[in-house]
Design a protein around this motif. Structure first.
Motif, PDB file in Angstrom:
ATOM      1  N   ASN A  99      37.125  35.339  30.424  1.00 27.36           N
ATOM      2  CA  ASN A  99      36.524  34.702  31.587  1.00 27.36           C
ATOM      3  C   ASN A  99      37.526  34.731  32.727  1.00 27.36           C
ATOM      4  OD1 ASN A  99      34.016  33.903  30.340  1.00 27.36           O
ATOM      5  ND2 ASN A  99      35.201  32.372  29.214  1.00 27.36           N
ATOM      6  N   ILE A 100      37.137  35.352  33.843  1.00 27.89           N
ATOM      7  CA  ILE A 100      38.072  35.531  34.952  1.00 27.89           C
ATOM      8  C   ILE A 100      37.393  35.180  36.268  1.00 27.89           C
ATOM      9  CG2 ILE A 100      39.481  37.302  33.815  1.00 27.89           C
ATOM     10  CD1 ILE A 100      37.887  39.403  35.291  1.00 27.89           C
ATOM     11  N   PHE A 101      38.194  34.841  37.241  1.00 32.64           N
ATOM     12  CA  PHE A 101      37.696  34.564  38.585  1.00 32.64           C
ATOM     13  C   PHE A 101      37.943  35.795  39.447  1.00 32.64           C
ATOM     14  CE2 PHE A 101      38.257  33.156  42.970  1.00 32.64           C
ATOM     15  CZ  PHE A 101      37.099  32.412  43.158  1.00 32.64           C
ATOM     16  N   LEU A 102      36.869  36.329  40.023  1.00 30.46           N
ATOM     17  CA  LEU A 102      36.978  37.496  40.896  1.00 30.46           C
ATOM     18  C   LEU A 102      36.671  37.068  42.317  1.00 30.46           C
ATOM     19  CD1 LEU A 102      35.257  40.281  38.726  1.00 30.46           C
ATOM     20  CD2 LEU A 102      37.697  39.743  38.931  1.00 30.46           C
ATOM     21  N   LYS A 103      37.603  37.310  43.204  1.00 32.87           N
ATOM     22  CA  LYS A 103      37.484  36.886  44.592  1.00 32.87           C
ATOM     23  C   LYS A 103      36.903  38.006  45.450  1.00 32.87           C
ATOM     24  CE  LYS A 103      40.234  35.110  48.472  1.00 32.87           C
ATOM     25  NZ  LYS A 103      41.612  34.786  48.944  1.00 32.87           N
ATOM     26  N   ASN A 104      35.957  37.654  46.277  1.00 34.50           N
ATOM     27  CA  ASN A 104      35.436  38.608  47.255  1.00 34.50           C
ATOM     28  C   ASN A 104      36.376  38.614  48.455  1.00 34.50           C
ATOM     29  OD1 ASN A 104      33.927  40.329  48.820  1.00 34.50           O
ATOM     30  ND2 ASN A 104      32.453  38.769  49.437  1.00 34.50           N
ATOM     31  N   GLN A 105      37.203  39.638  48.553  1.00 32.42           N
ATOM     32  CA  GLN A 105      38.237  39.683  49.584  1.00 32.42           C
ATOM     33  C   GLN A 105      37.769  40.368  50.867  1.00 32.42           C
ATOM     34  OE1 GLN A 105      42.083  40.917  48.172  1.00 32.42           O
ATOM     35  NE2 GLN A 105      41.715  40.176  46.100  1.00 32.42           N
ATOM     36  N   TYR A 106      36.591  41.005  50.831  1.00 30.12           N
ATOM     37  CA  TYR A 106      36.085  41.740  51.990  1.00 30.12           C
ATOM     38  C   TYR A 106      34.646  41.311  52.246  1.00 30.12           C
ATOM     39  CZ  TYR A 106      40.037  44.510  50.371  1.00 30.12           C
ATOM     40  OH  TYR A 106      41.272  44.911  49.940  1.00 30.12           O
ATOM     41  N   ALA A 107      33.942  42.025  53.094  1.00 27.18           N
ATOM     42  CA  ALA A 107      32.516  41.750  53.266  1.00 27.18           C
ATOM     43  C   ALA A 107      31.792  41.880  51.928  1.00 27.18           C
ATOM     44  CB  ALA A 107      31.924  42.698  54.301  1.00 27.18           C
ATOM     45  N   SER A 108      32.208  42.853  51.164  1.00 31.23           N
ATOM     46  CA  SER A 108      31.818  43.004  49.764  1.00 31.23           C
ATOM     47  C   SER A 108      32.950  43.738  49.070  1.00 31.23           C
ATOM     48  CB  SER A 108      30.506  43.787  49.630  1.00 31.23           C
ATOM     49  OG  SER A 108      30.139  43.914  48.274  1.00 31.23           O
ATOM     50  N   THR A 109      33.257  43.323  47.860  1.00 30.68           N
ATOM     51  CA  THR A 109      34.422  43.856  47.165  1.00 30.68           C
ATOM     52  C   THR A 109      33.991  44.621  45.925  1.00 30.68           C
ATOM     53  OG1 THR A 109      35.764  42.003  47.936  1.00 30.68           O
ATOM     54  CG2 THR A 109      36.621  43.261  46.067  1.00 30.68           C
ATOM     55  N   VAL A 110      34.640  45.755  45.707  1.00 27.30           N
ATOM     56  CA  VAL A 110      34.457  46.527  44.484  1.00 27.30           C
ATOM     57  C   VAL A 110      35.737  46.414  43.664  1.00 27.30           C
ATOM     58  CG1 VAL A 110      34.134  48.823  43.499  1.00 27.30           C
ATOM     59  CG2 VAL A 110      32.831  48.146  45.515  1.00 27.30           C
ATOM     60  N   TYR A 111      35.611  45.939  42.454  1.00 27.74           N
ATOM     61  CA  TYR A 111      36.756  45.895  41.543  1.00 27.74           C
ATOM     62  C   TYR A 111      36.705  47.111  40.629  1.00 27.74           C
ATOM     63  CZ  TYR A 111      38.365  41.186  42.710  1.00 27.74           C
ATOM     64  OH  TYR A 111      38.893  40.092  43.350  1.00 27.74           O
ATOM     65  N   THR A 112      37.793  47.836  40.577  1.00 23.47           N
ATOM     66  CA  THR A 112      37.909  48.945  39.635  1.00 23.47           C
ATOM     67  C   THR A 112      38.364  48.390  38.291  1.00 23.47           C
ATOM     68  OG1 THR A 112      38.468  50.510  41.381  1.00 23.47           O
ATOM     69  CG2 THR A 112      39.051  51.117  39.132  1.00 23.47           C
ATOM     70  N   LEU A 113      37.547  48.599  37.273  1.00 20.82           N
ATOM     71  CA  LEU A 113      37.880  48.163  35.916  1.00 20.82           C
ATOM     72  C   LEU A 113      38.422  49.353  35.140  1.00 20.82           C
ATOM     73  CD1 LEU A 113      37.841  46.200  33.484  1.00 20.82           C
ATOM     74  CD2 LEU A 113      35.431  46.858  33.143  1.00 20.82           C
ATOM     75  N   LYS A 114      39.650  49.233  34.689  1.00 15.89           N
ATOM     76  CA  LYS A 114      40.288  50.317  33.926  1.00 15.89           C
ATOM     77  C   LYS A 114      40.683  49.793  32.555  1.00 15.89           C
ATOM     78  CE  LYS A 114      44.435  51.901  35.121  1.00 15.89           C
ATOM     79  NZ  LYS A 114      45.488  52.700  35.794  1.00 15.89           N
ATOM     80  N   ILE A 115      40.221  50.474  31.533  1.00 15.96           N
ATOM     81  CA  ILE A 115      40.585  50.151  30.154  1.00 15.96           C
ATOM     82  C   ILE A 115      41.263  51.372  29.565  1.00 15.96           C
ATOM     83  CG2 ILE A 115      39.751  49.432  27.885  1.00 15.96           C
ATOM     84  CD1 ILE A 115      37.308  48.245  29.242  1.00 15.96           C
ATOM     85  N   THR A 116      42.528  51.237  29.223  1.00 15.94           N
ATOM     86  CA  THR A 116      43.277  52.366  28.659  1.00 15.94           C
ATOM     87  C   THR A 116      43.492  52.131  27.169  1.00 15.94           C
ATOM     88  OG1 THR A 116      45.399  51.354  29.193  1.00 15.94           O
ATOM     89  CG2 THR A 116      44.448  52.811  30.833  1.00 15.94           C
ATOM     90  N   SER A 117      43.561  53.219  26.436  1.00 12.05           N
ATOM     91  CA  SER A 117      43.776  53.132  24.993  1.00 12.05           C
ATOM     92  C   SER A 117      44.672  54.272  24.544  1.00 12.05           C
ATOM     93  CB  SER A 117      42.439  53.162  24.250  1.00 12.05           C
ATOM     94  OG  SER A 117      41.726  54.337  24.564  1.00 12.05           O
ATOM     95  N   PHE A 118      44.971  54.294  23.250  1.00 13.75           N
ATOM     96  CA  PHE A 118      45.879  55.291  22.708  1.00 13.75           C
ATOM     97  C   PHE A 118      45.108  56.417  22.033  1.00 13.75           C
ATOM     98  CE2 PHE A 118      48.694  51.769  23.254  1.00 13.75           C
ATOM     99  CZ  PHE A 118      49.939  52.333  23.505  1.00 13.75           C
ATOM    100  N   PRO A 119      45.576  57.660  22.190  1.00 10.74           N
ATOM    101  CA  PRO A 119      44.905  58.788  21.532  1.00 10.74           C
ATOM    102  C   PRO A 119      45.156  58.783  20.029  1.00 10.74           C
ATOM    103  CG  PRO A 119      46.880  59.537  22.659  1.00 10.74           C
ATOM    104  CD  PRO A 119      46.712  58.093  23.025  1.00 10.74           C
TER     105      PRO A 119
END
Length: 722
Positions: A99-119
């Motif tokens: 559970n996280i708080f995401l702030k709208n920093q612009y007129a509308s904000t896009v958050y890039t979600l990156k999930i990295t893992s190991f090969p």
């Protein structure tokens, strides 16, 4: 490319290749909304995440975990789905939540979600069992990831090492993120982070048609509102605009639902030259314009000129009249009006890809428009993937310049209405459809579109098996998701900002993954069923109840139709022509359940009837198959039972009204196992000139020890020459 009802072609398998990573770029933010230096990257602490179920562990040194499962030593990883036993048959899946708080920093904000893992170590192959890894936002599907299977131990792993997607935040608030792994699988997560950036004001859209597997316009098999809502939520996180292709039927609900998801919408009307039907479409489009608040544009016709260019003057006049009707009758006269057409049917081009003029009648049409949607497909033009994205953007810029010269005071807005690259299908010139090429095109196109402020709608969101353009499944394979809504690539958003893509892998997968080949049939055969749809569909303009099973499940569409339900149990027979639970080959098989209702002789069966009729006319297989000396025709099929030991009779011919050229059925009664097995029925010396009963199955209660029902699966039903 986008269609409403009746684009037709062939469907067959081809080589499927796994790839990794597409990239997408956002337009340059304005000075007002330039990225802030103090934009904070939110990095989730793996050890503090809430874990549900028993199938997750934290590994601080997994270099030796499960017999050197991973190719790199991990300082810290969350092994989602695994436990310390290393006995994956006992792994029950895992889920983590944050559970996280995401702030709208612009007129509308896009958050890039990156999930990295190991090969992983070793080879892996695409899994036909299709277990799914998933990412959800606020308990709604955001990103589904297919699975591969390690050849050395059968363990299911994610199809991609890492993923990149977006979450749109129009206003600040609390968000829940959940990530899941299926049974007998592990997702070795190295990091999870979110980075904010400003949303683009430019159109970064997707062509959307809501039909899923076994759904098709013009039939009773249509997507539900729930399915459409699920799609629109996904799209609301990965694009800012959608376009539709029809205003009647199920498409009529899409614009209103999409606006609830804060998507811009260009609503379309399908024009096909049939006056009565076209008038319904135009009336429905006008109604949408007057009733759906804040539509962003109307599209009158999609590639109409392309489909009717034999009579160029009549085609342009017909389209122009409909455009003028819409402009005159909508209440909001400021609503932008458009049509959509390919660049080669709008303008004349020279060999250097420069415009030399308008196609006949097109100047008058474009003059009536506020917005022009242009379709640019380098693959349909037979171009190599190398330079295809540049060709697309260069073509757009040439048209933009030309329109400014020809209409200097009208400020014509230009949007790429469709562009893309297929992930499989027949080769056209130098254009080779494949997953790696689709990824390459998307990555390069989005980067160039960002640099040149190109507005676009990518084609398209999801594969659709009912679409029939081209050969070998070409028309079905333009989505950046498979039809089951799993992502084809390691990213699936056209909203990803350039900052997120600069260091994302430009090449294909690091995982050593190989997809099983689906060989193209080149032998002399006549297919009754192999996938849905199994054969070219003529034209379906109305609901035909004789083509549906008793429980309204879509059946395969071919030259022989499974419409001849028989016996005391016929009202309860259930048939699905696109069951994905256990295919013998490809992605689907037929699933049939025959109940044994109360009767002195309980039985039920289905005949596959030629031309959907007990009375024929039949199919002349002597014209479909070339039989040389010392050869004969056999019917082959694969079958298995749900439990095993099901007694089933299969037959060919013998439709008892005298119309079948095989007067007496050629039969074989077998006991099925719960494993796929191929069976055959020899038709040597049979008259195949007018076959009405192309295939048949029957089951009797007495032979099946009076069980309540039998369930069996069928696949790859074919007439072959041996």
């Amino acid at each position: 490319m986008g269609t409403k009802q009746n684009h037709l072609s062939f469907f067959s398998g081809m080589i499927i290749l796994l790839i990794l990573a597409i990239c997408s770029c956002d337009s340059k933010p304005s000075k007002k909304e330039a990225p802030k230096k103090n934009d904070k990257v939110i990095k989730l602490e793996l050890a503090k995440l809430k874990v549900l179920g028993n199938g997750t562990m934290i590994a601080t040194d997994s270099s030796a975990f499960c017999d050197n499962l991973f190719s790199k030593k991990m300082a810290l990883a969350l092994l989602l789905g695994a436990d310390s036993s290393c006995t994956q048959i006992n792994w029950k899946g895992g889920q983590l939540k944050a559970n996280i708080f995401l702030k709208n920093q612009y007129a509308s904000t896009v958050y890039t979600l990156k999930i990295t893992s190991f090969p992983f170590n070793g080879k892996a192959v695409f899994s036909k069992q299709n277990p799914t890894f998933s990412v959800k936002i606020n308990n709604r599907p955001l990103f589904n990831l297919g699975a591969c299977q390690l050849t050395k131990n059968g363990l299911f792993i994610p199809a991609h090492d890492s993923i990149l997607t977006t979450v749109v935040v129009p206003k600040s608030g609390n968000f829940s993120i959940s990530i899941s792994a299926p049974e007998h699988a592990v997702w070795p997560i190295r990091s999870i982070e979110l980075r904010p950036s400003a949303s683009s004001a430019l159109i970064k859209g997707i062509g959307y048609s809501p039909f899923r597997d076994c759904q098709m316009p013009g039939t009773i098999y249509l997507p539900t509102h729930k399915e459409i809502q699920e799609d629109l939520f996904r799209l609301s996180q990965s694009c800012n605009t959608i376009r539709t292709y029809a205003a009647t039927g199920v498409n009529s609900v899409v614009p209103g639902l999409a606006k609830r998801h804060n998507l811009k919408v260009f609503a379309g009307a399908w024009i096909d030259g049939v006056q009565k039907e076209d008038q319904k479409e135009i009336a429905a489009l006008i109604s949408l314009a007057d009733t759906v608040p804040q539509l962003d544009g109307l599209i009158v016709g999609n590639e109409y000129y392309l489909r009717h260019e034999k009579d160029k003057e009549a085609a342009t006049r017909y389209l122009l009249n409909h455009i003028r009707t819409v402009k005159q009758e909508i209440k909001d006269k400021t609503l932008p009006i458009s049509t959509a057409e390919t660049h080669t049917h709008l303008f004349e081009w020279d060999f250097t890809n420069q415009i030399t003029g308008f196609k006949p009648g097109m100047r008058d049409i474009i003059k009536e428009l506020d917005v022009l949607l242009i379709h640019i497909y380098p693959s349909w033009n037979g171009r190599s993937i190398n330079g295809a994205a540049k060709f697309t953007v260069d073509t757009y810029l040439s048209v933009q310049k030309f329109l400014r010269q020809k209409f200097p005071k009208e400020n014509k807005r230009l949007i790429i209405g469709e562009t893309g690259w297929p992930s499989k299908g027949g080769i056209i010139g130098k254009a080779v459809p494949s997953l790696p090429n689709q990824r390459k095109f998307l990555l390069e196109f989005l980067s160039l579109a960002n640099k040149n402020n190109v507005e676009f709608m990518f084609f398209d969101a999801f594969d659709e098996l009912w679409k029939m353009e081209g050969t070998d499944g070409l028309g079905q394979s333009w989505g950046y998701h498979f039809s089951n809504r799993t992502a084809k690539h390691d990213l699936n958003s056209v909203l990803l900002p350039i900052q997120a893509l600069q260091y994302w892998p430009k090449n294909t997968s690091k995982n050593n993954v190989a997809f099983a080949k689906q060989s193209k049939e080149i032998s002399n055969l006549f297919v009754i069923y192999d996938e849905w749809p199994s054969k070219p569909i003529s034209v379906i303009k109305q609901k035909r109840k004789s083509e549906v099973s008793s429980n309204n499940t879509l059946i395969s569409l071919g030259n022989f139709y499974p419409s001849g339900f028989m016996g005391p149990s016929k009202s309860g027979i259930k048939l699905s022509a696109c069951d994905c639970s256990t295919p013998r080959s490809g992605e689907m098989a037929m699933k049939i359940t025959i109940p044994f209702l109360k009767s002195s002789q309980p039985w039920g069966g289905i005949y596959w009837l030629a031309n959907n009729s007990w009375n024929g006319p039949g199919i002349n297989l002597t014209r479909k198959l070339i039989v040389k000396n010392n050869q004969s025709v056999i019917l082959t099929f694969w079958a298995k039972g749900l439990k095993g030991k099901e007694r089933v009779t299969f037959r060919v011919g013998g439709v008892g009204n005298g119309s079948d050229s095989i007067p007496f059925p050629v039969s074989d009664t077998v006991t099925l196992s719960n494993k796929w097995k191929q069976y055959s029925i020899s038709l040597a010396n049979e008259n195949l000139s007018n076959v009405v009963g192309g295939f048949c199955l029957m089951a009797e209660g007495q032979q099946n020890q009076f069980q309540k029902q039998v369930t069996l699966f069928l696949d790859d039903i074919k007439y072959e020459v041996k």
